[in-house]
Design a protein around this motif. Structure first.
Motif, PDB file in Angstrom:
ATOM      1  N   UNK A 406       0.789  -1.229   0.000  1.00 58.80           N
ATOM      2  CA  UNK A 406       0.000   0.000   0.000  1.00 58.80           C
ATOM      3  C   UNK A 406       0.822   1.281   0.000  1.00 58.80           C
ATOM      4  N   UNK A 407       2.121   1.204   0.208  1.00 57.99           N
ATOM      5  CA  UNK A 407       2.907   2.422   0.397  1.00 57.99           C
ATOM      6  C   UNK A 407       2.892   3.325  -0.836  1.00 57.99           C
ATOM      7  N   UNK A 408       2.643   2.740  -1.996  1.00 56.17           N
ATOM      8  CA  UNK A 408       2.586   3.553  -3.209  1.00 56.17           C
ATOM      9  C   UNK A 408       1.186   3.983  -3.591  1.00 56.17           C
ATOM     10  N   UNK A 409       0.182   3.655  -2.739  1.00 58.99           N
ATOM     11  CA  UNK A 409      -1.217   3.963  -3.067  1.00 58.99           C
ATOM     12  C   UNK A 409      -1.738   5.056  -2.144  1.00 58.99           C
ATOM     13  N   UNK A 410      -1.225   6.257  -2.339  1.00 63.77           N
ATOM     14  CA  UNK A 410      -1.619   7.352  -1.457  1.00 63.77           C
ATOM     15  C   UNK A 410      -2.812   8.117  -2.025  1.00 63.77           C
ATOM     16  N   UNK A 411      -3.676   8.644  -1.132  1.00 62.90           N
ATOM     17  CA  UNK A 411      -3.631   8.478   0.322  1.00 62.90           C
ATOM     18  C   UNK A 411      -4.151   7.093   0.715  1.00 62.90           C
ATOM     19  N   UNK A 412      -3.589   6.549   1.785  1.00 61.62           N
ATOM     20  CA  UNK A 412      -4.033   5.234   2.240  1.00 61.62           C
ATOM     21  C   UNK A 412      -4.521   5.283   3.683  1.00 61.62           C
ATOM     22  N   UNK A 413      -5.390   4.356   3.988  1.00 61.29           N
ATOM     23  CA  UNK A 413      -6.009   4.240   5.312  1.00 61.29           C
ATOM     24  C   UNK A 413      -5.902   2.780   5.723  1.00 61.29           C
ATOM     25  N   UNK A 414      -4.999   2.474   6.653  1.00 54.12           N
ATOM     26  CA  UNK A 414      -4.630   1.096   6.980  1.00 54.12           C
ATOM     27  C   UNK A 414      -4.967   0.789   8.438  1.00 54.12           C
ATOM     28  N   UNK A 415      -5.414  -0.441   8.670  1.00 57.32           N
ATOM     29  CA  UNK A 415      -5.668  -0.899  10.039  1.00 57.32           C
ATOM     30  C   UNK A 415      -4.949  -2.221  10.280  1.00 57.32           C
ATOM     31  N   UNK A 416      -4.236  -2.293  11.425  1.00 57.61           N
ATOM     32  CA  UNK A 416      -3.559  -3.522  11.842  1.00 57.61           C
ATOM     33  C   UNK A 416      -4.113  -3.982  13.185  1.00 57.61           C
ATOM     34  N   UNK A 417      -4.395  -5.288  13.287  1.00 54.51           N
ATOM     35  CA  UNK A 417      -4.617  -5.930  14.580  1.00 54.51           C
ATOM     36  C   UNK A 417      -3.451  -6.874  14.790  1.00 54.51           C
ATOM     37  N   UNK A 418      -2.592  -6.574  15.775  1.00 55.64           N
ATOM     38  CA  UNK A 418      -1.379  -7.357  15.992  1.00 55.64           C
ATOM     39  C   UNK A 418      -1.656  -8.553  16.898  1.00 55.64           C
ATOM     40  N   UNK A 419      -0.674  -9.462  16.998  1.00 54.75           N
ATOM     41  CA  UNK A 419      -0.858 -10.634  17.861  1.00 54.75           C
ATOM     42  C   UNK A 419       0.412 -11.023  18.605  1.00 54.75           C
ATOM     43  N   UNK A 420       1.551 -10.406  18.285  1.00 47.06           N
ATOM     44  CA  UNK A 420       2.818 -10.832  18.895  1.00 47.06           C
ATOM     45  C   UNK A 420       2.823 -10.743  20.414  1.00 47.06           C
ATOM     46  N   UNK A 421       2.041  -9.820  20.964  1.00 50.81           N
ATOM     47  CA  UNK A 421       2.046  -9.623  22.414  1.00 50.81           C
ATOM     48  C   UNK A 421       1.095 -10.519  23.171  1.00 50.81           C
ATOM     49  N   UNK A 422       0.562 -11.545  22.508  1.00 51.11           N
ATOM     50  CA  UNK A 422      -0.456 -12.391  23.144  1.00 51.11           C
ATOM     51  C   UNK A 422       0.152 -13.282  24.235  1.00 51.11           C
ATOM     52  N   UNK A 423      -0.643 -13.501  25.286  1.00 52.82           N
ATOM     53  CA  UNK A 423      -0.241 -14.423  26.344  1.00 52.82           C
ATOM     54  C   UNK A 423      -0.420 -15.866  25.889  1.00 52.82           C
ATOM     55  N   UNK A 424       0.160 -16.880  26.615  1.00 48.49           N
ATOM     56  CA  UNK A 424       0.927 -16.776  27.829  1.00 48.49           C
ATOM     57  C   UNK A 424       2.374 -16.362  27.585  1.00 48.49           C
ATOM     58  N   UNK A 425       2.981 -15.925  28.670  1.00 44.92           N
ATOM     59  CA  UNK A 425       4.304 -15.340  28.601  1.00 44.92           C
ATOM     60  C   UNK A 425       5.343 -16.253  29.235  1.00 44.92           C
ATOM     61  N   UNK A 426       6.071 -16.934  28.368  1.00 45.00           N
ATOM     62  CA  UNK A 426       7.170 -17.788  28.811  1.00 45.00           C
ATOM     63  C   UNK A 426       8.150 -17.907  27.659  1.00 45.00           C
TER      64      UNK A 426
END
Length: 646
Positions: A406-426
């Motif tokens: 998308x970086x070349x498709x301006x203007x752009x409107x992007x949404x991210x839902x991340x997951x790296x921080x998900x529990x459990x933590x070990x």
């Protein structure tokens, strides 16, 4: 009793279900780590519920039918109590039964291994809850009577149930959580799970009209206007209880209106993000973004129900998720013209949403296109081509895979839902913690907290890569990044579900466990940053610290104002933080905080030197915002143009 025609009545005819239900409630409170709650209500309401089950039991014909009925009721109750117990341990909240069912399929698919381990670790709890069923099977002849139905005994116990319900209802009714401020989790903690289910059923059957009724106040609070933008029963806009004149629906202009007009937008809902994981040394990019843009020093992401979907809902829709985890699913098929995705799409923006976990989880494949993102990709419909299938998946890999699209498709409107921080933590069970272990070894912290911070480092590296790519493309000053958490890191709390032997939140927060209430627990960060806000940027002079209380529902109206789009502020619960509307942060149990006071619905404590009129006016505003959220979710009342209209 010995005369012909009279029934022989024994103690067992009265106690089976009342005793079993009380046993379940006490067990639930003990293992759930809850306080006693409203003891008089509990001691009367639970036997009243048990008495109703006992009445049906006494009217059934024959031992066999009574046995099967008793086994089904006791076994079913054990399953429901256990389901709520394990949900509470995992998400620190109890959910209505329909919400449990709504998330059951997704949870079983994505967290099947965790669920299995949790059940194994909690075998003794399961055994204790099924003890009444086992006792019923072992002592069937002693517990289940034979012969004809006992109508006299049934009448007596029904009468006893009514006598128990009346004082129990009276004892509970003094607490707002039992009536006007009903909320399932709080009701379960205060009055017991059975009472909470009864209240939930009553609200489902008759609550639609009540929940969408708007209240007015007869007393003007001189000099103490609380918040604008509330729709009253008459359709007018109120401020501090005074009906104000005028019929304007557009948001008022201020010095910040339109400063981001035409710029790109990247919104990020970051899994279990917390400002306590951010430092100048370890996470310099997140620290820079937090402090060199608009800095919200009193920001909250309330725990709307322990779920990612409720955090997303509050952020994307500017509304209270009144139906818990079901709320976001219920938006599918609705016209949602006020979401930032739809607003900017109508202006010709390229819009896309990305998620590095299952693309069907919480039905995001149906809801997110409806939010205005013409492209939605997750694991299972394309993301797997650029993101390694681990648990959890990498935010950095997602950024590097998607930005070139998308970086070349301006203007752009992007949404991210991340997951790296998900529990459990070990460092064994969490791929991101394991990957970034080396970077946190120098920290003076427990392994669990180190593992949590290590998982959050993947978000840091993702933001570092994102900013680098924007800078290389020459659009850093033309792009706005808006980031906040879906919820606090509840995976650090004590519980078998995530393998924690104690509560690690105080360690992360740097406080004592006794100091953690909802206002401490849900304190978070809202990053609103652009290169143009930093020194030398075109809007650098506008960057500032916002010290007033803000929360996730304020994000949508604030972005709408900054991007210069027209919207009706009365159709959103949150506020544009740069407007003159007074701050108001709301929690799902009707707790609240303004810039002058706070109210904790759990203990009824009010902090701040304010008048009774002020408190009552805020409570009315809070109630109205719940009603507005309910009305909007139940209908297409969002106003404005529908999707696709020009």
């Amino acid at each position: 009793m010995g005369k012909r025609g009279m029934e022989k009545i024994s103690v067992r005819d009265f106690v089976l279900f009342p005793a079993a239900f009380l046993y379940y409630e006490l067990l639930f409170k003990w293992f759930g780590g809850m306080g006693p709650g409203n003891v008089p209500a509990l001691l009367f309401l639970v036997p009243a519920a048990g008495g109703l089950a006992q009445t049906v039991y006494l009217l059934l014909p024959g031992r066999k039918s009574r046995f099967y009925y008793a086994a089904a009721v006791l076994g079913g109750a054990a399953v429901v109590f256990l389901a709520e117990y394990f949900v509470g341990r995992a998400f620190q909240t109890f959910m209505p039964f329909d919400s449990l069912l709504a998330g059951a399929g997704d949870a079983a698919g994505d967290f099947g291994g965790i669920i299995g381990k949790t059940l194994i670790r909690g075998w003794y709890v399961i055994a204790l809850f099924f003890l009444p069923v086992a006792g019923l099977c072992l002592w069937k002849k002693q517990l289940v009577f034979n012969g004809k139905p006992k109508s006299n005994a049934a009448a007596l116990i029904l009468l006893a149930s009514i006598f128990c319900f009346v004082p129990g209802n009276y004892a509970a009714a003094e607490n707002p959580a039992y009536g006007e401020n009903y909320q399932f989790d709080l009701a379960a903690r205060k009055f017991g799970l059975l009472a909470a289910f009864r209240l939930e059923t009553a609200h489902m059957l008759s609550g639609a009209d009540e929940e969408t009724m708007f209240l007015t106040t007869d007393t003007a609070v001189s000099g103490e206007a609380v918040t604008g933008g509330d729709v009253t029963s008459g359709g007018d806009v109120t401020s501090g209880g005074d009906v104000i004149s005028g019929g304007e629906t557009a948001a008022g202009k201020n010095a910040y209106t339109g400063i981001f007009k035409g710029k790109n937008l990247i919104m990020i809902c970051a899994e279990a993000f917390s400002p306590y994981a951010v430092s100048r040394e370890l996470t310099p990019v997140l620290y820079r973004m937090m402090h060199q843009g608009f800095y919200f020093s009193d920001y909250y992401q309330p725990a709307w129900g322990g779920s990612t979907s409720t955090g997303e809902y509050s952020m994307l829709l500017g509304m209270i998720p009144v139906d818990g985890v079901k709320s976001i699913r219920e938006t599918a098929g609705h016209d949602l013209p006020l979401t930032i995705g739809n607003q900017l799409s109508r202006l010709g923006y390229y819009s896309a949403a990305w998620h590095n976990n299952s693309y069907t989880y919480y039905s995001r494949d149906k809801t997110h296109p409806n939010f205005g993102y013409s492209v939605f990709m997750g694991m299972g419909n394309g993301m797997e081509e650029g993101v390694t299938d681990s648990w959890p998946q990498s935010d950095l890999e997602m950024i590097n895979f998607t930005v070139p699209r998308y970086i070349g498709q301006q203007p752009f409107n992007i949404y991210y839902m991340t997951v790296s921080g998900h529990c459990g933590y070990s460092f064994t069970g969490n791929a991101m913690s394991r990957k970034n272990r080396e970077a946190v070894q120098q920290l003076e912290a427990s392994d669990t907290v180190k593992a949590y911070i290590a998982s959050q480092l993947e978000l840091e590296y993702a933001m570092e890569s994102l900013i680098s790519q924007l800078e290389n493309a020459g659009i850093l000053d033309d792009t706005v990044i808006c980031l906040t958490a879906d919820h606090y890191p509840y995976g650090l709390e004590e519980g078998d579900t995530w393998g924690n032997d104690r509560n690690y939140l105080p360690e992360l927060y740097g406080c004592e466990e006794s100091e953690i209430d909802k206002f401490v627990q849900d304190k978070n960060a809202w990053i609103l940053w652009s290169g143009c806000l930093e020194e030398g940027g075109e809007s650098a002079g506008l960057a500032c610290e916002i010290r007033e209380p803000t929360y996730s529902l304020d994000i949508l109206p604030t972005l709408s104002n900054l991007f210069g789009v027209e919207y009706d502020p009365r159709l959103l619960v949150g506020r544009d933080v740069f407007s003159d509307e007074q701050p108001l942060v709301i929690w799902p149990d009707y707790s609240w905080k303004t810039d002058r006071a706070s109210y904790n619905a759990v203990n009824g404590k009010i902090t701040g030197e304010v008048s009774k009129n002020y408190v009552n006016t805020v409570k009315i505003n809070v109630k109205n915002k719940f009603s507005l959220s309910r009305a909007m979710l139940d209908s297409d009342s969002w106003g404005g143009k529908s999707q696709g209209e020009e």
